[in-house]
Design an enzyme around this catalytic site. Structure first.
Site, short mmCIF file in Angstrom:
data_model
loop_
_atom_site.label_atom_id
_atom_site.label_comp_id
_atom_site.label_asym_id
_atom_site.label_seq_id
_atom_site.Cartn_x
_atom_site.Cartn_y
_atom_site.Cartn_z
N ASP A 74 40.06 37.72 35.52
CA ASP A 74 39.95 38.87 36.84
C ASP A 74 38.63 39.50 35.96
O ASP A 74 37.98 40.27 35.47
CB ASP A 74 40.81 39.96 37.18
CG ASP A 74 41.60 39.96 38.01
OD1 ASP A 74 40.77 39.15 39.20
OD2 ASP A 74 41.66 40.97 38.47
N TYR A 77 34.01 41.88 39.04
CA TYR A 77 34.68 42.91 39.68
C TYR A 77 33.35 43.13 40.60
O TYR A 77 32.02 42.95 40.03
CB TYR A 77 35.33 44.16 38.75
CG TYR A 77 36.37 43.82 38.95
CD1 TYR A 77 37.56 43.74 39.69
CD2 TYR A 77 37.11 42.97 37.53
CE1 TYR A 77 38.85 43.99 38.96
CE2 TYR A 77 37.96 42.98 36.65
CZ TYR A 77 39.27 43.27 37.69
OH TYR A 77 40.31 43.42 37.25
N HIS A 196 46.86 33.94 34.18
CA HIS A 196 46.57 35.90 34.21
C HIS A 196 47.34 36.62 34.67
O HIS A 196 47.71 37.89 34.72
CB HIS A 196 45.72 36.05 36.02
CG HIS A 196 44.99 37.12 36.28
ND1 HIS A 196 44.15 37.66 35.67
CD2 HIS A 196 44.84 37.80 37.53
CE1 HIS A 196 43.51 38.63 36.22
NE2 HIS A 196 44.43 38.87 37.34
N HIS A 205 50.89 46.98 37.89
CA HIS A 205 51.69 45.28 39.16
C HIS A 205 53.18 45.25 38.39
O HIS A 205 53.49 44.30 39.41
CB HIS A 205 50.61 44.40 38.96
CG HIS A 205 48.98 44.57 39.24
ND1 HIS A 205 48.97 44.08 40.82
CD2 HIS A 205 48.30 44.54 38.42
CE1 HIS A 205 47.49 44.46 40.62
NE2 HIS A 205 46.79 44.84 39.81
N ASP A 232 47.38 43.14 34.21
CA ASP A 232 47.88 44.67 34.59
C ASP A 232 46.88 45.04 33.56
O ASP A 232 46.47 44.59 32.29
CB ASP A 232 48.90 44.87 34.09
CG ASP A 232 49.95 45.25 34.80
OD1 ASP A 232 49.96 45.97 35.85
OD2 ASP A 232 51.13 44.73 34.46
#
Length: 315
Positions: A74, A77, A196, A205, A232
């Site tokens: 991630d 963003y 991930h 999560h 997370d």
């Protein structure tokens, strides 16, 4: 998040036909030791304390003389990269992690893969799944996104690039065989798997049941020491209650403080921090040290493990 690509081919591995994961060599230091940082969920053009975390990473990276940096995914963003020329790559990566100590290879667990990105910044090493052979340790990066059922059944407003993944069942089966074969044949002192998504987490999560069902048994059966992840936006350490595996979450590279922690009394929970920060790993043939740091560089949690050395002269 964002776009994903992966190159995969089949070979004979032991007695199973599987996906051979591409290997990259990472020599240890002269004394045989290895050190690296782990950071995840960070790409916000410096906002949400990303720049402050990067600054502290530079200081700790210099102190430990790190060999590389692991990103647990991630990275950009809110919607990944639109393509290899998206300015977000430089705005969220190249222009943020500028410390001399961070000018090392970055291995990523959730890839934005393009040869053009590596030309823009030579540190960038991103495939769907691959292996870093670091002598004292073997580090396997596993593409965990295709395991998550909801991404296929209810993707909400997210768009996923499944090129190279469909048919999904075949892809996952092949990947798991590749991971199993690599772990089985590894003679490294430390075995590390990086994905991930969390296998175990008390964060936003939480656990990823698909990984607990399909990947975790392979890790247990093949002596994996650490499973590291992001997803997370927190820092976290959970010890497995049925094996020596340590579950280490480092997904606090920028936006954090979700405030919806669950199951604080979970068995095996060693540490949880609902804020920004990162993790360092130091390995020798006999010892491992894991350290979590906050946005100010303060040490929040330290964990040490030992390995018994074999005296070959008496054998």
């Amino acid at each position: 998040m964002g776009q994903h690509w992966f190159l995969i081919w089949g070979i004979i591995c032991g007695l199973c036909v599987s996906a051979e994961l591409e290997r990259f060599q990472q020599p240890s230091k002269g004394d045989g030791s290895l050190s690296f940082l782990v950071i995840g969920d960070w790409g916000r053009r410096g906002a949400f304390n990303q720049s402050q975390v990067a600054f502290q990473m530079g200081k700790i990276g210099e102190k430990l003389d790190i060999d590389f940096v692991v990103s647990t995914g991630d990275n950009f963003y809110d919607n990944g990269l639109s393509g290899p020329h998206d300015p977000a790559f430089e705005e969220s990566f190249t222009n943020i992690y500028t410390a001399d100590s961070l000018q090392k290879r970055w291995g990523d667990a959730e890839a934005q893969l393009s040869s053009l990105l590596r030309k823009i910044d030579s540190r960038w090493l991103c495939l769907r799944s691959f292996i870093v052979d670091a002598e004292v340790a073997e580090i396997i990066f596993v593409d965990t996104t295709p395991f998550v059922n909801s991404y296929f059944l209810d993707p909400e407003d997210h768009t996923y690039d499944w090129r190279g993944v469909n048919p999904r069942k075949h892809y996952i089966t092949s990947l798991l065989k590749g991971v199993e074969c690599a772990l089985r044949e590894s003679s490294a002192k430390w075995k590390i798997v990086i994905g991930h998504h969390a296998i175990k987490s008390i964060g936003h999560h939480g656990d990823t049941p698909e990984l607990a069902t399909h990947l975790l048994p392979i890790l247990k059966a093949n002596g994996v020491d650490f499973y590291m992840n992001g997803h997370d936006h927190c820092l976290e350490h959970i010890s497995d209650t049925e094996s020596p595996i340590q579950f280490l979450t480092s997904g606090a590279g920028s936006k954090a403080w979700r405030g919806d922690v669950e199951r604080r009394n979970r068995e095996g929970l060693k540490f949880f921090y609902d804020g920004q920060g990162f993790m360092s790993v130091e390995l020798t043939q006999s010892d491992a040290e894991i350290v979590f740091y906050d946005v100010y560089g303060k040490i929040l949690h330290t964990w040490n493990a030992g390995k018994q050395l074999v005296d070959h002269s008496s054998m």
